[in-house]
Design a protein around this motif. Structure first.
Motif, PDB file in Angstrom:
ATOM      1  N   PRO A 203       0.803  -1.223   0.000  1.00  0.00           N
ATOM      2  CA  PRO A 203       0.000   0.000   0.000  1.00  0.00           C
ATOM      3  C   PRO A 203       0.833   1.269   0.000  1.00  0.00           C
ATOM      4  O   PRO A 203       0.314   2.348  -0.271  1.00  0.00           O
ATOM      5  N   TRP A 204       2.117   1.142   0.313  1.00  0.00           N
ATOM      6  CA  TRP A 204       2.994   2.304   0.387  1.00  0.00           C
ATOM      7  C   TRP A 204       3.598   2.580  -0.990  1.00  0.00           C
ATOM      8  O   TRP A 204       3.968   1.651  -1.708  1.00  0.00           O
ATOM      9  N   PRO A 205       3.713   3.860  -1.406  1.00  0.00           N
ATOM     10  CA  PRO A 205       4.357   4.164  -2.697  1.00  0.00           C
ATOM     11  C   PRO A 205       5.821   3.727  -2.698  1.00  0.00           C
ATOM     12  O   PRO A 205       6.661   4.340  -2.048  1.00  0.00           O
ATOM     13  N   THR A 206       6.122   2.656  -3.406  1.00  0.00           N
ATOM     14  CA  THR A 206       7.465   2.072  -3.380  1.00  0.00           C
ATOM     15  C   THR A 206       8.285   2.412  -4.619  1.00  0.00           C
ATOM     16  O   THR A 206       9.459   2.073  -4.692  1.00  0.00           O
ATOM     17  N   ARG A 207       7.663   3.061  -5.607  1.00  0.00           N
ATOM     18  CA  ARG A 207       8.363   3.429  -6.832  1.00  0.00           C
ATOM     19  C   ARG A 207       8.135   4.907  -7.111  1.00  0.00           C
ATOM     20  O   ARG A 207       7.221   5.518  -6.564  1.00  0.00           O
ATOM     21  N   THR A 208       8.959   5.450  -7.988  1.00  0.00           N
ATOM     22  CA  THR A 208       8.681   6.799  -8.475  1.00  0.00           C
ATOM     23  C   THR A 208       7.979   6.701  -9.819  1.00  0.00           C
ATOM     24  O   THR A 208       8.095   5.694 -10.529  1.00  0.00           O
ATOM     25  N   LEU A 209       7.277   7.759 -10.167  1.00  0.00           N
ATOM     26  CA  LEU A 209       6.626   7.782 -11.479  1.00  0.00           C
ATOM     27  C   LEU A 209       7.652   7.604 -12.585  1.00  0.00           C
ATOM     28  O   LEU A 209       7.408   6.887 -13.566  1.00  0.00           O
ATOM     29  N   ASN A 210       8.810   8.235 -12.447  1.00  0.00           N
ATOM     30  CA  ASN A 210       9.852   8.120 -13.473  1.00  0.00           C
ATOM     31  C   ASN A 210      10.246   6.671 -13.744  1.00  0.00           C
ATOM     32  O   ASN A 210      10.482   6.281 -14.893  1.00  0.00           O
TER      33      ASN A 210
ATOM     34  N   LEU B 150       5.491   2.639 -19.205  1.00  0.00           N
ATOM     35  CA  LEU B 150       4.101   2.876 -18.797  1.00  0.00           C
ATOM     36  C   LEU B 150       3.684   4.291 -19.175  1.00  0.00           C
ATOM     37  O   LEU B 150       4.464   5.236 -19.053  1.00  0.00           O
ATOM     38  N   ARG B 151       2.426   4.424 -19.625  1.00  0.00           N
ATOM     39  CA  ARG B 151       1.881   5.752 -19.926  1.00  0.00           C
ATOM     40  C   ARG B 151       0.732   6.056 -18.976  1.00  0.00           C
ATOM     41  O   ARG B 151      -0.029   5.167 -18.604  1.00  0.00           O
ATOM     42  N   VAL B 152       0.647   7.312 -18.588  1.00  0.00           N
ATOM     43  CA  VAL B 152      -0.381   7.764 -17.647  1.00  0.00           C
ATOM     44  C   VAL B 152      -1.415   8.588 -18.401  1.00  0.00           C
ATOM     45  O   VAL B 152      -1.060   9.491 -19.175  1.00  0.00           O
ATOM     46  N   ASP B 153      -2.678   8.276 -18.176  1.00  0.00           N
ATOM     47  CA  ASP B 153      -3.765   8.972 -18.870  1.00  0.00           C
ATOM     48  C   ASP B 153      -4.234  10.153 -18.013  1.00  0.00           C
ATOM     49  O   ASP B 153      -5.379  10.208 -17.560  1.00  0.00           O
ATOM     50  N   GLU B 154      -3.312  11.074 -17.756  1.00  0.00           N
ATOM     51  CA  GLU B 154      -3.601  12.257 -16.939  1.00  0.00           C
ATOM     52  C   GLU B 154      -2.816  13.444 -17.502  1.00  0.00           C
ATOM     53  O   GLU B 154      -1.717  13.264 -18.035  1.00  0.00           O
ATOM     54  N   PRO B 155      -3.334  14.663 -17.365  1.00  0.00           N
ATOM     55  CA  PRO B 155      -2.605  15.850 -17.837  1.00  0.00           C
ATOM     56  C   PRO B 155      -1.547  16.289 -16.829  1.00  0.00           C
ATOM     57  O   PRO B 155      -1.683  17.318 -16.168  1.00  0.00           O
ATOM     58  N   ILE B 156      -0.509  15.486 -16.686  1.00  0.00           N
ATOM     59  CA  ILE B 156       0.545  15.823 -15.719  1.00  0.00           C
ATOM     60  C   ILE B 156       1.843  16.080 -16.478  1.00  0.00           C
ATOM     61  O   ILE B 156       2.033  15.628 -17.603  1.00  0.00           O
TER      62      ILE B 156
ATOM     63  N   GLY C  68       8.008  13.591 -11.833  1.00  0.00           N
ATOM     64  CA  GLY C  68       8.804  12.390 -12.030  1.00  0.00           C
ATOM     65  C   GLY C  68       9.213  11.684 -10.753  1.00  0.00           C
ATOM     66  O   GLY C  68       9.266  10.455 -10.702  1.00  0.00           O
ATOM     67  N   GLU C  69       9.527  12.447  -9.717  1.00  0.00           N
ATOM     68  CA  GLU C  69       9.988  11.843  -8.465  1.00  0.00           C
ATOM     69  C   GLU C  69       8.840  11.559  -7.491  1.00  0.00           C
ATOM     70  O   GLU C  69       9.075  11.163  -6.349  1.00  0.00           O
ATOM     71  N   THR C  70       7.606  11.763  -7.936  1.00  0.00           N
ATOM     72  CA  THR C  70       6.452  11.462  -7.090  1.00  0.00           C
ATOM     73  C   THR C  70       6.384   9.962  -6.812  1.00  0.00           C
ATOM     74  O   THR C  70       6.484   9.147  -7.720  1.00  0.00           O
ATOM     75  N   GLY C  71       6.217   9.602  -5.553  1.00  0.00           N
ATOM     76  CA  GLY C  71       6.080   8.198  -5.186  1.00  0.00           C
ATOM     77  C   GLY C  71       4.711   7.664  -5.574  1.00  0.00           C
ATOM     78  O   GLY C  71       3.695   8.320  -5.352  1.00  0.00           O
ATOM     79  N   VAL C  72       4.695   6.491  -6.162  1.00  0.00           N
ATOM     80  CA  VAL C  72       3.436   5.878  -6.600  1.00  0.00           C
ATOM     81  C   VAL C  72       3.445   4.387  -6.256  1.00  0.00           C
ATOM     82  O   VAL C  72       4.489   3.776  -6.043  1.00  0.00           O
TER      83      VAL C  72
END
Length: 328
Positions: A249-256, A263-269, A275-279
């Motif tokens: 349940p804890w963000p263990t990876r970064t978006l980068n 992987l592609r994200v379907d969001e206007p980010i 990039g360094e946001t934990g997900v």
């Protein structure tokens, strides 16, 4: 009859309840006679034992079935009424604690349909049954310890608030009130948000709203940040999500890290900013259907502190969003 099967008197002269009484007298200064009176009247509930047991033949979890129980017209319409009736308290809690009104509304809607279904079990009976007679399952020792601690906090809370221990009804697991706080959370996070000098999660929607917001804030809610991001529907993105779904349940990876894997994200980010946001990868299986995936951020993790299920956390978020949309 309120419960299917109960056994009065089981804890009147029971080795486990006697040891618990000794501990409460020594550690917390309770009067032995008072405790003996309480446990003499507490009853064992086989219904509680049956409900706490995992299913004999566990079925495969279905996100779409689960979601349909909560994101539906009755709960959405009740949420609109609750929001309209408590608009000022929700606005104040959002400003003070940084938690969106929609998230607070989502939790209370999933938990009790806005106070409609708060449970019919006497909390003293539920917690005594689970503290002293937890069923024989592999994690019995840990669960027994958990419910002994909850029973301790329940009795301390009753003493601190001058509440009759037999007057409080809750879930079969001992959760109380409009937001279904367990006794430990009652003592740690519940607040008097309507200013009447007492904390009342059973009949004060305002106290419930403030207490839920404070719980989420103290567990690390990030104001103004998303809860989830949608993952693109292409096969490559789905494959990467499936490989990265570890159930944590804890963000263990970064978006980068995920973007670099393809992987592609379907969001206007903006990847340069986020990039360094934990997900974390939220996997949402439905038997016979394609598994759904989303990316959870820190606020998704915070929702799992209320209930550790991914299904629960996403249902809370989506119910709140549905109510907000219905508000117009």
């Amino acid at each position: 009859m309120r419960e299917e099967e109960i056994e009065p008197g089981r804890y009147r002269d029971n080795p486990k309840s006697r040891a618990f009484i000794d501990e409460m007298v020594a550690r917390h200064g309770f009067a032995r006679q008072t405790l003996e009176g309480w446990f003499g009247q507490a009853v064992y509930s086989s219904t509680v034992v049956r409900l706490i047991m995992p299913p004999a033949t566990p079925g495969r979890k279905s996100w779409r079935t689960y979601r349909s129980r909560f994101i539906e017209p009755i709960r959405i319409n009740a949420g609109v009424r609750f929001w309209q009736q408590n608009r000022e308290a929700l606005r104040r809690a959002e400003a003070e604690f940084g938690v969106p009104a929609s998230v607070i509304v989502g939790i209370i809607g999933v938990e009790t349909i806005y106070g409609r279904d708060m449970g019919t079990f006497r909390v003293i009976d539920s917690l005594s049954t689970l503290a002293f007679d937890y069923p024989d399952v592999p994690n019995r020792e840990a669960r027994t310890t958990l419910f002994r601690n909850q029973l301790t906090d329940y009795l301390l809370w009753c003493r601190d608030t001058n509440t009759d221990v037999f007057s409080v009804l809750g879930s079969f697991a001992g959760a109380v009130g409009i937001p279904q706080f367990m006794p430990t959370s009652l003592r740690e996070y519940a607040i008097d948000y309507d200013g009447d000098g007492r904390i009342d999660l059973r009949s004060s929607a305002t106290d419930a709203i403030g207490s839920v917001a404070r719980f989420l804030q103290l567990h690390g809610w990030e104001p103004g940040r998303p809860v989830v991001w949608r993952i693109a529907a292409d096969e490559g993105s789905r494959g990467i999500a499936a490989a990265a779904a570890d159930g944590e349940p804890w963000p263990t990876r970064t978006l980068n890290q995920l973007l670099k894997a393809g992987l592609r994200v379907d969001e206007p980010i903006e990847p340069t900013r986020e990039g360094e946001t934990g997900v974390l990868v939220v996997d949402l299986p439905t038997p016979g259907e394609t598994t759904d995936y989303m990316l959870g951020l820190r606020n998704f993790y915070v929702l799992t502190r209320y209930n550790r299920s991914f299904f629960y956390a996403l249902a809370v978020y989506q119910l709140g969003e549905a109510v907000k949309a219905a508000m117009g």
